[in-house]
Design an enzyme around this catalytic site. Structure first.
Site, mmCIF file in Angstrom:
data_model
loop_
_atom_site.group_PDB
_atom_site.id
_atom_site.type_symbol
_atom_site.label_atom_id
_atom_site.label_comp_id
_atom_site.label_asym_id
_atom_site.label_seq_id
_atom_site.Cartn_x
_atom_site.Cartn_y
_atom_site.Cartn_z
ATOM 1 N N ARG A 107 0.799 -1.214 -0.068
ATOM 2 C CA ARG A 107 0.040 0.042 0.057
ATOM 3 C C ARG A 107 1.061 1.250 -0.148
ATOM 4 N NH1 ARG A 107 -5.158 1.096 3.973
ATOM 5 N NH2 ARG A 107 -5.959 -0.197 2.179
ATOM 6 N N HIS A 134 -7.601 0.513 -6.253
ATOM 7 C CA HIS A 134 -7.701 -0.249 -5.260
ATOM 8 C C HIS A 134 -8.518 -1.374 -5.639
ATOM 9 C CE1 HIS A 134 -7.792 -1.450 -1.116
ATOM 10 N NE2 HIS A 134 -8.510 -0.445 -0.668
ATOM 11 N N GLN A 137 -10.090 -4.119 -3.381
ATOM 12 C CA GLN A 137 -11.431 -3.628 -2.549
ATOM 13 C C GLN A 137 -12.556 -3.897 -3.552
ATOM 14 O OE1 GLN A 137 -12.089 -2.139 0.301
ATOM 15 N NE2 GLN A 137 -14.182 -2.886 -0.327
ATOM 16 N N ASP A 230 -17.185 6.726 -0.927
ATOM 17 C CA ASP A 230 -16.134 6.279 -0.377
ATOM 18 C C ASP A 230 -15.982 7.748 0.359
ATOM 19 O OD1 ASP A 230 -13.516 5.625 0.752
ATOM 20 O OD2 ASP A 230 -12.583 5.660 -1.449
ATOM 21 N N CYS A 270 -16.402 1.319 1.451
ATOM 22 C CA CYS A 270 -15.105 0.493 1.724
ATOM 23 C C CYS A 270 -14.601 0.614 3.136
ATOM 24 C CB CYS A 270 -13.915 0.689 0.769
ATOM 25 S SG CYS A 270 -13.173 2.378 0.913
ATOM 26 N N ARG A 298 -13.095 -9.064 1.785
ATOM 27 C CA ARG A 298 -11.486 -8.668 1.530
ATOM 28 C C ARG A 298 -10.785 -9.765 1.547
ATOM 29 N NH1 ARG A 298 -9.829 -3.560 2.052
ATOM 30 N NH2 ARG A 298 -7.743 -4.271 1.301
#
Ligand code: NVA
Length: 315
Positions: A107, A134, A137, A230, A270, A298
Site C-alpha cells: 500500500r 484499489h 477492494q 467512499d 469500503c 476482502r
C-alpha cells in the site's frame, strides 16, 4: 511470466470471474480442509511481505489472516522503518525483497513505484491501495454484490462522491470488466481522469457494460441496483478536508436519496466511513447496507488473488 495485480484491468473479464469463483470457494472452505478443494497453496510456508506506507486496518488484518489460512507466512514490513524511496530506492528494495519472499503486497502513494516493484522484484506484486487504484477492494465489492444480487453483468451501479479517488477509478475499470453499467456521479473536477474513462469504455464495449458520468446525484441513483460511496477525504488529502466537504455535500447517500434507487438496492462503502458526511448513519447502519460482508470479503478475494498469482509465478 510472473503476473501481478497492480490495477483492475490487469485481469481480463474471464480472469476476474475466475478469481471471484475461487474466492467464493475459499469462503466456503476457509482453512482449505475439504478433500480435493482449495487446499493450502502457500504451504511451505511461503512468506508474503505486506508493506504499508499509509494507514490500514482491514487490509493488514485481512491479508495477515488470509495468508495464514493459505498456509503461508504473513510478514509485516513497517513502511516507516523501511523508508522505501527515501532510505533506499524502490529498485533496490524490489531486488532485495524478491530474494526473500514469494509475493509482495504494498500500500503506497504512487502507482509508478508499485509498477517498478513489480518489474524488478521477480515475484507477484499486489496493489493494496495506491493513490490511483484499489483493485482488492473492488474484487471484494464485486463478490459482495454477486452474493446479494446474483449475476453481475447487467446490474447498474452508481458511485457517488469522489470519483477521482482510487476506489472510484477502480469501480470504473472493474465494473466495466464485470459487464455492469457504471454511473459516476461527482462534482466538476472530481471525475476519474479521461484516460481511465476511455479505458473503461473500451472494456465495457467488450463485456456489454457501460460507463457514464451523471453529475446530478438524483438522476444518477434512479433505479440503481448498487449504490457506492467512499470518504470524500482520501488519505493524503487531509489538507483539503473543509473544501471537499463543501463541494461534495449534495452527493451524500441519505435515506431520501437511496429511496430513489431500486427498492432492493445494496449500499457499499469500503470503510472507514464518516457518518454524517458521505453517508448517513441511517443508511450505513440500515437494512440495505452490506458493508460488513464487504469488509469480510476482502480476506476471501485477497486469498484468491494470492493463490491465483502464486500458481502463475514464473519460477
Ligand atoms: N479512498 C480511500 C480508501 C480507503 C480505504 C483512501 O484512499 O483513503
Amino acid at each position: 511470466m510472473t503476473r501481478h495485480l497492480l490495477r483492475d484491468d490487469d485481469l481480463t473479464s474471464a480472469e476476474q470471474a475466475e478469481i471471484l469463483a475461487l474466492a467464493a470457494a475459499m469462503k466456503e472452505d476457509p482453512f482449505g480442509l475439504v478433500d480435493g478443494g482449495v487446499g493450502k497453496p502457500l504451504a511451505g510456508p511461503h512468506t508474503v511481505a505486506m508493506i504499508f506506507d499509509k494507514a490500514t486496518l482491514r487490509t493488514q488484518t485481512s491479508f495477515s489472516a488470509g495468508i495464514a489460512e493459505l498456509g503461508g507466512n504473513p510478514l509485516l514490513v513497517d513502511g516507516a522503518l523501511a523508508g522505501i524511496g527515501r532510505r533506499e530506492s524502490v529498485a533496490d528494495v524490489a531486488r532485495v525483497l524478491g530474494r526473500q519472499v514469494s509475493a509482495i503486497v504494498w500500500r503506497t502513494f504512487h502507482q509508478s513505484d508499485l509498477e517498478q516493484m513489480a518489474e524488478l522484484s521477480g515475484v507477484p506484486v499486489v496493489n493494496a491501495l495506491t493513490d490511483d487504484f484499489h483493485p482488492c477492494q473492488l474484487l471484494a465489492d464485486l463478490l459482495t454484490v454477486a452474493e446479494h444480487k446474483g449475476e453481475l453483468a447487467g446490474l447498474t451501479a452508481t458511485f457517488l462522491g469522489d470519483g477521482a479517488c482510487n476506489v472510484g477509478n477502480s469501480w470504473l475499470l472493474a465494473g466495466a470488466l464485470a459487464g455492469m453499467h457504471i454511473r459516476m456521479s461527482s462534482p466538476e473536477g472530481y471525475l476519474p481522469a479521461e484516460e481511465i474513462f476511455a479505458r473503461a469504455k473500451e472494456i465495457a464495449a467488450t463485456t456489454g457494460g457501460s460507463v457514464t458520468a451523471v453529475a446530478d446525484p438524483v438522476a444518477a441513483v434512479a433505479e440503481a441496483d448498487v449504490v457506492i460511496t467512499d470518504t470524500w477525504v482520501s488519505m493524503g488529502k487531509e489538507d483539503e478536508a473543509a473544501a471537499r466537504r463543501a463541494v461534495f455535500a449534495p452527493y451524500a447517500i441519505t435515506g431520501e436519496l437511496l429511496s430513489l434507487a431500486a427498492s432492493d438496492a445494496v449500499v457499499l462503502h469500503c470503510l472507514p466511513a464518516y457518518r454524517g458526511f458521505e453517508i448517513t448513519a441511517e443508511v450505513i447502519d440500515g437494512p440495505q447496507s452490506v458493508v460488513w460482508d464487504e469488509a469480510e470479503n476482502r480476506r476471501h478475494v485477497q486469498k484468491a488473488v494470492l493463490a491465483w498469482l502464486h500458481e502463475r509465478r514464473g519460477w
